[in-house]
Design a protein around this motif. Structure first.
Motif, short mmCIF file in Angstrom:
data_model
loop_
_atom_site.label_atom_id
_atom_site.label_comp_id
_atom_site.label_asym_id
_atom_site.label_seq_id
_atom_site.Cartn_x
_atom_site.Cartn_y
_atom_site.Cartn_z
N UNK A 1 -49.20 25.21 -10.04
CA UNK A 1 -50.17 24.15 -9.69
C UNK A 1 -49.73 22.83 -10.33
N UNK A 2 -49.30 22.89 -11.59
CA UNK A 2 -48.84 21.66 -12.26
C UNK A 2 -47.57 21.12 -11.60
N UNK A 3 -46.66 22.03 -11.25
CA UNK A 3 -45.41 21.63 -10.59
C UNK A 3 -45.72 20.90 -9.27
N UNK A 4 -46.63 21.49 -8.51
CA UNK A 4 -47.01 20.89 -7.22
C UNK A 4 -47.65 19.52 -7.42
N UNK B 1 -46.90 11.48 -2.67
CA UNK B 1 -47.70 12.18 -1.67
C UNK B 1 -49.11 12.35 -2.24
N UNK B 2 -50.05 12.76 -1.38
CA UNK B 2 -51.42 12.95 -1.84
C UNK B 2 -51.52 14.21 -2.73
N UNK B 3 -51.93 13.99 -3.98
CA UNK B 3 -52.08 15.11 -4.93
C UNK B 3 -53.15 16.08 -4.42
N UNK C 1 -55.85 14.14 -13.31
CA UNK C 1 -54.88 14.69 -12.35
C UNK C 1 -54.81 16.21 -12.44
N UNK C 2 -54.86 16.73 -13.69
CA UNK C 2 -54.85 18.20 -13.84
C UNK C 2 -56.13 18.79 -13.23
N UNK C 3 -57.29 18.18 -13.58
CA UNK C 3 -58.57 18.70 -13.08
C UNK C 3 -58.60 18.64 -11.55
N UNK D 1 -50.84 37.80 -18.70
CA UNK D 1 -50.47 36.56 -19.36
C UNK D 1 -49.42 35.82 -18.52
N UNK D 2 -48.43 36.58 -18.06
CA UNK D 2 -47.40 35.98 -17.21
C UNK D 2 -48.02 35.39 -15.93
N UNK D 3 -49.00 36.11 -15.41
CA UNK D 3 -49.66 35.68 -14.17
C UNK D 3 -50.34 34.32 -14.36
N UNK D 4 -51.03 34.19 -15.50
CA UNK D 4 -51.72 32.93 -15.79
C UNK D 4 -50.72 31.78 -15.91
N UNK D 5 -49.66 32.02 -16.68
CA UNK D 5 -48.66 30.96 -16.89
C UNK D 5 -47.98 30.62 -15.56
N UNK D 6 -47.72 31.63 -14.76
CA UNK D 6 -47.07 31.46 -13.46
C UNK D 6 -47.93 30.57 -12.53
#
Lengths: 153, 401
Positions: free
Chosen positions: B228-231, B240-242, B60-62, B218-223
């Motif tokens: 993406x994970x939240x979505x 809904x379709x992932x 799912x992450x990939x 670093x903040x940008x990467x985490x953001x």
């Protein structure tokens, strides 16, 4: 202090029709290739060209579309293996190489904000535009660092 | 072996195997898949259960990452630059494979419609990694090469759309204990698809607005990772379709944010280990014993898919008035199948536990075949199209007599 107070106003620009051959000629004495602004007939900034764009232009597997495809084994372009002819250098124009998504500074932007933005995007130099997106200058990280050092007493 | 030790061994062995397989000019993804096969159920069975259980999570992450990254293709800028040949050929070769496989599986092989739809949708995918490798290896240059690279790059986007629609219909057709009713099927599919688009759009707007508070890389990467994970998580929660919600997140963000390339570049700096694990787990989940049941169906899947792609590619070339060599040989260059097809098959497996395993095993088995014959066919296509230089011309030396 604002960006426009420390920016360099003289910037070498090209248009979307400038050929690669002409670009190589314009920047022959530069030693380090700058971020080159591509402007339209109204002097609006429409794209930028970096050294990477020039090196990768004749490598079809480095196109924008392929960049977004997953699982590609990324490999550096071997500069010395590139097959480039004179005809290609005359046919290839700035529009083929330029990136149309790029970061700029607004001339009214506060220096601290400008410095943070450049750090965030890991940029050594950046182009400055006014609110009509017309190119007005260029700023380097050193310009900001120097200003801070000089003005602090 | 404990899970962390296995993970370490997997990463390092994958690295070595990828280097070995690079010598025979196959992409790293093939090495990862083979490693998964070796350590999985089929052969040595040394992979801990905890890792196998994590397959859904990792895939799912990939897939969230893949779909987000593919969404980048649908920018106004890309559409302006892309030629009509690439557009027509990619749409028609992807839908050509989808329709050919679906219709022939349903009519000729008498498979249930929802299984036919799943196979059809998965068949639309192509693997750009193998194509890029062949182009680099043989220094192919020319119009055919450019069209082929453009088609394989954008083709996965069409596949994700086709698969998401097909999966929504297949799920609506196969609700346990409920007879499929046309209106229910349509309503359920529309909810899954449009819900995903609305979700992706809303998350993209929030992501674009709040970015002004980000100060460091670093903040940008985490953001970016967080959004993406939240979505992905919200899409799963809301049924809904992932794939579509993440693809739309990528599409909206690339079109509304001038510096949006940064989101994609940042994510691509950390996606390699996730993709590696995704391929290894796909290989590890394969059941060798299933091969005997695949037989004829697998062979038909290969033949129908290739025919559909060749036919669609030819038709796309005809409509867009592409050069003769593009029309004739483009189908031959579209044979490789890997990551996106495996990802879709894993989703099918998660959604349809019994038949999904059969779909998944067939896709893994055929992927191995496609990844071996695919590059050979791509090379042949480039050669026939005249894009692989056969000799180097040198100026005649002038001698002073």
């Amino acid at each position: 202090m604002k960006t426009k107070d420390i920016m360099t106003q003289s910037v070498t620009t090209i248009t979307r029709e400038t050929t690669l051959n002409k670009i190589l000629d314009i920047f022959k004495n530069f030693h380090t290739f700058p971020i080159v602004p591509v402007i339209d007939e109204n002097k609006k900034l429409i794209g930028v060209i970096s050294l990477k764009n020039i090196v990768e232009i004749f490598e079809p597997t480095k196109s924008t579309l392929i960049k977004s495809a997953p699982f590609i084994d990324q490999k550096e372009v071997d500069l010395f293996e590139l097959e480039i002819t004179d005809e290609m250098k005359h046919l290839c124009i700035a529009e083929d190489m330029m990136e149309s998504k790029f970061v700029t500074l607004n001339e009214e932007m506060d220096l601290k904000e400008a410095y943070n933005l450049m750090r965030l995007h890991n940029l050594e130099e950046i182009l400055v535009v006014n609110k009509e997106n017309i190119l007005v200058g260029r700023v380097g990280v050193f310009d900001i660092v120097r200003t801070v050092f000089v003005t602090k007493k | 072996m404990n899970t962390l030790l296995t993970l370490g061994v997997i990463f390092l062995s994958a690295l070595v195997l990828a280097k070995v397989i690079d010598k025979i000019k196959l992409p790293s993804v093939t090495a990862y898949l083979l490693l998964g096969l070796l350590i999985g159920y089929s052969f040595f069975n040394i992979i801990p259960n905890e890792l196998i259980k994590a397959t859904d999570l990792i895939s799912n992450i990939a897939l969230g990452f893949i779909a987000f990254s593919i969404g980048r293709n649908f920018s106004f800028d890309t559409f302006k630059r892309i030629g009509k040949s690439i557009m027509w050929i990619s749409i028609l070769e992807a839908s050509g494979a989808w329709l050919t496989v679906t219709i022939l599986f349903f009519l000729l092989l008498k498979q249930p419609i929802y299984i036919s739809l799943l196979f059809g949708a998965i068949s639309a995918a192509t693997a750009p990694a193998a194509t890029v490798m062949v182009v680099r290896e043989y220094k192919a240059r020319g119009n055919f090469t450019n069209v082929l690279l453009g088609v394989v790059a954008i083709d996965d986007a069409w596949c994700l759309i086709i698969f998401s629609i097909s999966l929504a219909i297949a799920k609506a057709l196969n609700i346990p204990g409920v007879n499929p009713h046309l209106i229910r099927v349509i309503f359920s599919s529309i909810k899954e698809i449009f819900g995903a688009l609305i979700l992706g759009g809303i998350v993209a707007f929030i992501m674009s607005v709040l970015i002004k508070h980000i100060r460091t890389q670093t903040e940008f990467l985490i953001y970016t990772l967080g959004f993406v994970l939240l979505n992905t998580g919200l899409a799963i929660l809301l049924h809904f379709s992932v794939l579509l919600s993440n693809m739309f997140l990528g599409t909206v963000i690339i079109n509304i944010n001038r510096t949006s390339d940064k989101f994609f570049d940042t994510l691509s700096s950390i996606d390699s280990p996730i993709y590696l694990l995704f391929f290894v787990l796909a290989g590890a989940n394969f059941e060798l014993s299933a091969l005997k049941n695949i037989g004829l169906l697998g062979i038909c899947y290969i033949i129908f898919r290739v025919s559909g792609k060749a036919l669609g590619g030819f038709l796309g070339g005809q409509i867009s008035q592409a050069p003769e060599n593009v029309k004739k040989y483009i189908g031959l260059g579209l044979i490789p199948q890997a990551g996106v097809a495996l990802g879709c098959a894993l989703i099918a497996k998660a959604n349809f536990p019994s038949v999904g395993r059969f779909v998944f095993n067939t896709v893994v088995a055929t992927t191995i075949i496609y990844e071996i014959i695919g590059p050979i066919c791509t090379k042949l296509a480039l050669q026939k199209a005249g894009d692989i230089p056969t000799f180097v011309s040198k100026p005649i030396e002038q001698k002073n007599i």
